[in-house]
Design a protein around this motif. Structure first.
Motif, mmCIF file in Angstrom:
data_model
loop_
_atom_site.group_PDB
_atom_site.id
_atom_site.type_symbol
_atom_site.label_atom_id
_atom_site.label_comp_id
_atom_site.label_asym_id
_atom_site.label_seq_id
_atom_site.Cartn_x
_atom_site.Cartn_y
_atom_site.Cartn_z
ATOM 1 N N ASP A 78 33.729 32.468 44.865
ATOM 2 C CA ASP A 78 33.921 33.908 45.015
ATOM 3 C C ASP A 78 35.237 34.231 44.316
ATOM 4 O O ASP A 78 36.297 33.774 44.748
ATOM 5 C CB ASP A 78 33.963 34.211 46.520
ATOM 6 N N ALA B 228 42.527 32.008 48.398
ATOM 7 C CA ALA B 228 42.897 33.137 47.549
ATOM 8 C C ALA B 228 43.934 34.013 48.235
ATOM 9 O O ALA B 228 44.387 33.732 49.347
ATOM 10 C CB ALA B 228 41.653 33.960 47.216
ATOM 11 N N HIS B 229 44.328 35.080 47.535
ATOM 12 C CA HIS B 229 45.122 36.184 48.080
ATOM 13 C C HIS B 229 46.473 35.760 48.650
ATOM 14 O O HIS B 229 47.025 36.415 49.520
ATOM 15 C CB HIS B 229 44.307 36.957 49.118
ATOM 16 N N GLN C 240 37.851 42.224 37.840
ATOM 17 C CA GLN C 240 37.859 40.779 38.039
ATOM 18 C C GLN C 240 36.595 40.091 37.524
ATOM 19 O O GLN C 240 36.511 38.861 37.540
ATOM 20 C CB GLN C 240 38.038 40.465 39.538
ATOM 21 N N VAL D 63 33.620 40.242 42.570
ATOM 22 C CA VAL D 63 34.104 41.157 43.599
ATOM 23 C C VAL D 63 35.245 41.986 43.022
ATOM 24 O O VAL D 63 35.949 41.526 42.128
ATOM 25 C CB VAL D 63 34.563 40.376 44.853
ATOM 26 N N GLY D 64 35.419 43.210 43.514
ATOM 27 C CA GLY D 64 36.564 44.010 43.115
ATOM 28 C C GLY D 64 36.202 45.235 42.302
ATOM 29 O O GLY D 64 35.811 45.116 41.139
ATOM 30 N N SER E 193 41.730 33.009 44.012
ATOM 31 C CA SER E 193 42.419 33.961 43.147
ATOM 32 C C SER E 193 42.510 33.291 41.784
ATOM 33 O O SER E 193 43.197 32.278 41.626
ATOM 34 C CB SER E 193 43.814 34.288 43.679
ATOM 35 N N ALA F 148 31.265 41.230 51.737
ATOM 36 C CA ALA F 148 32.456 40.375 51.621
ATOM 37 C C ALA F 148 33.231 40.336 52.936
ATOM 38 O O ALA F 148 33.195 41.293 53.717
ATOM 39 C CB ALA F 148 33.355 40.889 50.502
ATOM 40 N N LYS G 27 36.637 30.920 48.122
ATOM 41 C CA LYS G 27 37.172 32.117 47.470
ATOM 42 C C LYS G 27 38.470 31.745 46.786
ATOM 43 O O LYS G 27 39.346 31.111 47.390
ATOM 44 C CB LYS G 27 37.416 33.237 48.473
ATOM 45 N N SER H 27 38.269 36.256 43.074
ATOM 46 C CA SER H 27 39.192 37.378 43.234
ATOM 47 C C SER H 27 40.456 37.060 42.441
ATOM 48 O O SER H 27 40.443 36.226 41.535
ATOM 49 C CB SER H 27 39.485 37.590 44.719
ATOM 50 N N SER H 28 41.574 37.716 42.781
ATOM 51 C CA SER H 28 42.821 37.441 42.068
ATOM 52 C C SER H 28 44.003 37.991 42.859
ATOM 53 O O SER H 28 43.849 38.795 43.778
ATOM 54 C CB SER H 28 42.802 38.063 40.662
#
Length: 370
Positions: free
Chosen positions: A262, A179-180, A281, A299-300, A232, A22, A230, A264-265
């Motif tokens: 991809d 994301a993020h 996740q 991922v995570g 969230s 990643a 990617k 994520s969150s």
């Protein structure tokens, strides 16, 4: 046979297994330029056995950096700094190399994490961050400047220019960072996007700018090369961006030919309440995959080979993206293949390292020595 170590194809890019290193910010660039740290970091993980390595969040313009140490690809100097690193990877590894294209938006002008990670005032060398609205990330911070029409066009064009530079570097794939809590995620979330024009308000309008940026990148990056994104999938804040909205967004991306999502969150608000735990996740990736059929990466807090194997074997996600686990164990993929009965690529200089109990790990049949 291990599902984790079976091939997968993204457009014309054939991957030997379902593992991606990643993108991980190193906060170690000089004016956006990669240096000997990046040479060591990238070349080391290029020998990890994963099928693809994704270069860290790479800013498309200087004010799009999270920190003064963030990597960039916005001019000839930043492009030239990456060229010998990519050349070295190609010489010694068969790993596919992707890059995550990013803009920090209102989270720009921050100290590096080991110096606290907080906003750098302009009086101390910081810069005026920008965002969808003049709403600060954290209460008490200087608000970002809301992007006007000219600013939106400038940032979109910067993403396009960076995608063209990535192609000149010979990269195999791109991942758009949405994301993020960074800029494109800021447009999606009603927490950070309080615009009243065509880029704010309804879900369709909040999605508009990220989709325009994706379309612009997809239009200039070679058709045979994949472009992923990617996301969230939730802000973990009531009234913010959430999974049902993400599924709608994923559907729009699917219609535009996105090659992977991809999943994520979090990241858009310090008020987030994240229920951390192993694979926390994964259900988000599974829900997106089930609803849209788009190739997903989980991922995570995925740390164990059997955990990763179960995720892909059960169809919860198509690939696994590993970050901290790869930093902790740069040969994670080797050890996972040995445990699960898979094979990985390794340079011949390392063939003699395989244990006698796993002689087929690298697929090598012999190694002569005097």
């Amino acid at each position: 046979m291990s599902t984790l170590f079976t091939p997968i194809k993204l457009r014309d890019l054939a991957l030997r297994n379902r593992l991606m290193v990643a993108p991980m910010c190193q906060y170690s660039a000089d004016n956006g330029e990669a240096n000997d740290w990046h040479f060591t970091h990238i070349n080391s993980l290029a020998l990890s056995g994963a099928a693809m390595f994704c270069i860290e969040a790479t800013a498309v313009e200087a004010i799009g950096r999270i920190t003064p140490g963030c990597l960039g690809l916005w001019n000839d100097a930043t492009e030239a700094a990456l060229r010998p690193i990519i050349a070295s990877v190609r010489k010694h590894s068969k790993i596919a190399v992707a890059m995550q294209l990013a803009h920090a938006g209102r989270k720009g002008s921050s100290h590096v994490p080991w110096d606290g990670g907080q906003l750098i005032p302009m009086s101390e060398g910081g810069w005026q961050a920008e965002g969808p609205s003049a709403v600060p990330h954290k209460e008490g911070e200087v608000p970002p400047r809301a992007l006007d029409a000219a600013g939106l066009a400038r940032v979109r064009d910067a993403f396009v220019a960076t995608a063209k530079r990535a192609e000149r570097l010979g990269l195999d794939a791109l991942e758009l960072h949405c994301a993020h809590g960074y800029l494109l995620h800021q447009f999606l979330s009603p927490i950070s996007n309080q615009r009243t024009d065509q880029y704010g308000g309804s879900l369709q309008d909040r999605m508009r700018y990220p989709l325009e940026v994706f379309d612009a990148i997809r239009a200039v990056f070679p058709e045979h090369k994949p472009v992923g994104i990617k996301v969230s999938a939730t802000d973990w804040v009531a009234g913010g961006w959430d999974l049902p909205q993400t599924i709608e967004f994923a559907g729009e991306l699917k219609r535009r030919g996105v090659d992977w999502i991809d999943v994520s969150s979090g990241g858009v608000s310090p008020q987030q309440k994240i229920p951390l735990g192993p694979g926390y996740q994964v259900p988000l990736a599974q829900a997106i995959k089930q609803a849209t059929g788009v190739t997903t990466m989980a991922v995570g807090l995925i740390t164990e080979p059997k955990q990763a194997e179960e995720i892909v074997a059960s169809g919860k996600a198509d690939m696994i993206a590993l970050a901290r686990a790869m930093l902790y164990d740069p040969r994670w993929a080797w050890h996972a293949a040995a445990e699960l009965g898979g094979q990985v690529e390794a340079p011949p200089q390392y063939w003699r390292s395989q244990p006698s109990t796993h002689k087929a790990l690298f697929g090598a049949t012999s190694f002569g020595a005097r």
